[in-house]
Design a protein around this motif. Structure first.
Motif, PDB file in Angstrom:
ATOM      1  N   PRO A  62      13.772   6.800  -4.750  1.00 27.35           N
ATOM      2  CA  PRO A  62      12.512   7.509  -5.066  1.00 27.35           C
ATOM      3  C   PRO A  62      11.915   7.106  -6.408  1.00 27.35           C
ATOM      4  O   PRO A  62      10.701   7.201  -6.600  1.00 27.35           O
ATOM      5  CB  PRO A  62      12.941   8.979  -5.068  1.00 27.35           C
ATOM      6  CG  PRO A  62      14.412   8.960  -5.356  1.00 27.35           C
ATOM      7  CD  PRO A  62      14.920   7.699  -4.712  1.00 27.35           C
ATOM      8  N   ARG A  63      12.780   6.666  -7.344  1.00 29.07           N
ATOM      9  CA  ARG A  63      12.304   6.248  -8.652  1.00 29.07           C
ATOM     10  C   ARG A  63      12.713   4.805  -8.922  1.00 29.07           C
ATOM     11  O   ARG A  63      13.881   4.455  -8.762  1.00 29.07           O
ATOM     12  CB  ARG A  63      12.879   7.150  -9.744  1.00 29.07           C
ATOM     13  CG  ARG A  63      12.437   8.603  -9.650  1.00 29.07           C
ATOM     14  CD  ARG A  63      13.046   9.417 -10.770  1.00 29.07           C
ATOM     15  NE  ARG A  63      12.643  10.818 -10.706  1.00 29.07           N
ATOM     16  CZ  ARG A  63      13.056  11.748 -11.556  1.00 29.07           C
ATOM     17  NH1 ARG A  63      13.914  11.405 -12.534  1.00 29.07           N
ATOM     18  NH2 ARG A  63      12.634  12.998 -11.425  1.00 29.07           N
ATOM     19  N   PRO A  64      11.783   3.969  -9.345  1.00 26.18           N
ATOM     20  CA  PRO A  64      12.139   2.573  -9.645  1.00 26.18           C
ATOM     21  C   PRO A  64      12.950   2.495 -10.937  1.00 26.18           C
ATOM     22  O   PRO A  64      12.845   3.367 -11.805  1.00 26.18           O
ATOM     23  CB  PRO A  64      10.780   1.892  -9.819  1.00 26.18           C
ATOM     24  CG  PRO A  64       9.863   2.997 -10.247  1.00 26.18           C
ATOM     25  CD  PRO A  64      10.341   4.229  -9.552  1.00 26.18           C
ATOM     26  N   PRO A  65      13.766   1.473 -11.083  1.00 26.76           N
ATOM     27  CA  PRO A  65      14.548   1.299 -12.321  1.00 26.76           C
ATOM     28  C   PRO A  65      13.665   0.796 -13.462  1.00 26.76           C
ATOM     29  O   PRO A  65      13.619  -0.405 -13.771  1.00 26.76           O
ATOM     30  CB  PRO A  65      15.598   0.262 -11.917  1.00 26.76           C
ATOM     31  CG  PRO A  65      14.960  -0.513 -10.806  1.00 26.76           C
ATOM     32  CD  PRO A  65      14.080   0.450 -10.074  1.00 26.76           C
ATOM     33  N   LYS A  66      12.952   1.700 -14.117  1.00 24.86           N
ATOM     34  CA  LYS A  66      11.965   1.327 -15.114  1.00 24.86           C
ATOM     35  C   LYS A  66      12.562   0.734 -16.383  1.00 24.86           C
ATOM     36  O   LYS A  66      11.849   0.114 -17.172  1.00 24.86           O
ATOM     37  CB  LYS A  66      11.108   2.542 -15.477  1.00 24.86           C
ATOM     38  CG  LYS A  66      10.274   3.084 -14.314  1.00 24.86           C
ATOM     39  CD  LYS A  66       9.422   4.256 -14.755  1.00 24.86           C
ATOM     40  CE  LYS A  66       8.569   4.774 -13.601  1.00 24.86           C
ATOM     41  NZ  LYS A  66       7.709   5.906 -14.015  1.00 24.86           N
ATOM     42  N   ASP A  67      13.852   0.953 -16.609  1.00 23.38           N
ATOM     43  CA  ASP A  67      14.462   0.465 -17.840  1.00 23.38           C
ATOM     44  C   ASP A  67      14.912  -0.981 -17.752  1.00 23.38           C
ATOM     45  O   ASP A  67      15.570  -1.490 -18.650  1.00 23.38           O
ATOM     46  CB  ASP A  67      15.662   1.343 -18.217  1.00 23.38           C
ATOM     47  CG  ASP A  67      16.704   1.409 -17.108  1.00 23.38           C
ATOM     48  OD1 ASP A  67      16.348   1.104 -15.951  1.00 23.38           O
ATOM     49  OD2 ASP A  67      17.863   1.757 -17.400  1.00 23.38           O
ATOM     50  N   THR A  68      14.574  -1.675 -16.674  1.00 20.22           N
ATOM     51  CA  THR A  68      14.937  -3.084 -16.492  1.00 20.22           C
ATOM     52  C   THR A  68      13.680  -3.933 -16.375  1.00 20.22           C
ATOM     53  O   THR A  68      12.594  -3.429 -16.065  1.00 20.22           O
ATOM     54  CB  THR A  68      15.795  -3.272 -15.230  1.00 20.22           C
ATOM     55  OG1 THR A  68      15.066  -2.795 -14.085  1.00 20.22           O
ATOM     56  CG2 THR A  68      17.106  -2.512 -15.340  1.00 20.22           C
ATOM     57  N   LEU A  69      13.845  -5.225 -16.614  1.00 17.80           N
ATOM     58  CA  LEU A  69      12.722  -6.151 -16.540  1.00 17.80           C
ATOM     59  C   LEU A  69      12.172  -6.206 -15.116  1.00 17.80           C
ATOM     60  O   LEU A  69      12.922  -6.438 -14.160  1.00 17.80           O
ATOM     61  CB  LEU A  69      13.179  -7.549 -16.990  1.00 17.80           C
ATOM     62  CG  LEU A  69      12.086  -8.550 -17.354  1.00 17.80           C
ATOM     63  CD1 LEU A  69      11.291  -8.044 -18.560  1.00 17.80           C
ATOM     64  CD2 LEU A  69      12.714  -9.909 -17.680  1.00 17.80           C
ATOM     65  N   PHE A  70      10.882  -5.954 -14.963  1.00 21.14           N
ATOM     66  CA  PHE A  70      10.172  -5.906 -13.680  1.00 21.14           C
ATOM     67  C   PHE A  70      10.625  -4.737 -12.810  1.00 21.14           C
ATOM     68  O   PHE A  70      10.229  -4.642 -11.644  1.00 21.14           O
ATOM     69  CB  PHE A  70      10.346  -7.224 -12.899  1.00 21.14           C
ATOM     70  CG  PHE A  70       9.567  -8.370 -13.474  1.00 21.14           C
ATOM     71  CD1 PHE A  70       8.204  -8.482 -13.268  1.00 21.14           C
ATOM     72  CD2 PHE A  70      10.197  -9.330 -14.244  1.00 21.14           C
ATOM     73  CE1 PHE A  70       7.479  -9.536 -13.812  1.00 21.14           C
ATOM     74  CE2 PHE A  70       9.487 -10.378 -14.793  1.00 21.14           C
ATOM     75  CZ  PHE A  70       8.123 -10.488 -14.584  1.00 21.14           C
ATOM     76  N   THR A  75       9.728  -1.562  -6.588  1.00 23.83           N
ATOM     77  CA  THR A  75       9.614  -0.873  -5.302  1.00 23.83           C
ATOM     78  C   THR A  75       8.246  -1.060  -4.644  1.00 23.83           C
ATOM     79  O   THR A  75       8.071  -0.676  -3.486  1.00 23.83           O
ATOM     80  CB  THR A  75       9.878   0.633  -5.490  1.00 23.83           C
ATOM     81  OG1 THR A  75       8.964   1.155  -6.468  1.00 23.83           O
ATOM     82  CG2 THR A  75      11.310   0.871  -5.959  1.00 23.83           C
ATOM     83  N   ASP A  76       7.311  -1.647  -5.357  1.00 21.24           N
ATOM     84  CA  ASP A  76       5.969  -1.853  -4.815  1.00 21.24           C
ATOM     85  C   ASP A  76       5.580  -3.316  -4.697  1.00 21.24           C
ATOM     86  O   ASP A  76       4.542  -3.625  -4.106  1.00 21.24           O
ATOM     87  CB  ASP A  76       4.925  -1.146  -5.698  1.00 21.24           C
ATOM     88  CG  ASP A  76       5.171   0.347  -5.790  1.00 21.24           C
ATOM     89  OD1 ASP A  76       5.486   0.959  -4.750  1.00 21.24           O
ATOM     90  OD2 ASP A  76       5.070   0.899  -6.900  1.00 21.24           O
TER      91      ASP A  76
END
Length: 290
Positions: A62-70, A75-76
């Motif tokens: 449900p949540r993308p791994p925002k703390d990593t590059l790209f 998810t989109d």
């Protein structure tokens, strides 16, 4: 003893050396040995199937791994997903995949006690060394190619192929993004060859498959931790883990390829040093015990 007698005694030695298999025969034999191993087949199958599972799992979060590059776009956007997997794989997956074969390819001769048989009856040390090295490098590159193709294809099919947002915030068209992502994965070949040569060195030196496989992976993780520290800018370019990040310049605007050239120099340096050390160790090894 007359000269004729001496020549008669030397003749069988000369003939035996002349009839030893060359590099081509050694390459063929080592390739057949590698193809017959179950773990080799399992690694190749895993390189094809594992990326699909990873892409599906990450895409379903449900949540993308925002703390990593790209990660925030993974998810989109299929291209971002492929680059996210690349960043993860370069940390320890790629060194491990190549070390599983390269770290064992010499040590297995010690494990089975076949050095004496192979080197006294089949081929020379130099020929066997380069045959094993070539097979290990070829396996590493084939595994990388399968992993890259599977990751990009799975990301394309599961997530999509929308335009990619680059590292500088620029919008990269889909066809250009595909080429850049493929180039980013291809740039992994340089450090992969370096880690293959490092694993070969540990395999020859330790005579132990566990050390040959684990040591390059552990050393790679240590180099990544060291590279993340501050105040070591002069040391960082010489770490073999640094070339894994050289592709970042391809996704910036404007693009820069300096890190790729540095990656070539660093990877080549590690490869030459490791192969030279491994070759010298093998040349001086006493194989009379088995």
């Amino acid at each position: 003893m007359t000269s004729t007698t001496v020549q008669r005694h030397r003749a069988p030695v000369v003939d035996a050396a002349a009839h030893r298999p060359g590099l081509g025969a050694a390459l063929s034999w080592e390739s057949r040995k590698l193809r017959s191993q179950l773990r080799t087949k399992a690694l190749l199958v895993g390189a094809v199937l594992a990326p699909l599972a990873v892409v599906v799992i990450v895409h379903s979060q449900p949540r993308p791994p925002k703390d990593t590059l790209f990660g925030r776009f993974a998810t989109d956007n299929g291209f971002a997903m492929a680059l996210l997997v690349l960043g993860f794989a370069s940390q320890w997956v790629l060194p491990l995949l190549t070390a599983v074969v390269a770290g064992d390819i010499f040590a297995s001769e010690d494990q089975h006690g076949t050095w004496k048989t192979v080197l006294t009856r089949s081929t020379s040390r130099s020929t066997l060394f380069w045959a094993k090295t070539a097979v290990a490098v070829a396996f590493a590159l084939v595994t990388l190619a399968l992993l890259a193709a599977s990751t990009i294809a799975a990301s394309w099919l599961v997530v999509g192929h929308q335009p990619l947002t680059g590292l500088s915030g620029q919008v990269v068209p889909a066809h250009t993004a595909l080429a850049l992502v493929a180039g980013a994965w291809a740039s992994m070949a340089l450090p992969i060859i370096g880690f293959t040569c490092l694993a070969l060195l540990f395999s020859v030196w330790s005579r132990n498959a566990a050390v040959g496989i684990a040591a390059p992976v552990v050393l790679g993780l240590v180099m990544q931790l060291v590279g993340a520290l501050g105040g070591i800018e002069t040391l960082r370019p010489f770490l073999l883990s640094t070339p894994f990040e050289a592709w970042h310049g391809l996704l910036a605007a404007p693009r820069f390829t300096g890190p790729l050239l540095d990656s070539l120099v660093t990877s080549a340096g590690w490869s030459v040093v490791c192969l030279t050390a491994a070759y010298l160790i093998l040349r001086r090894r006493d194989i009379t015990g088995g």
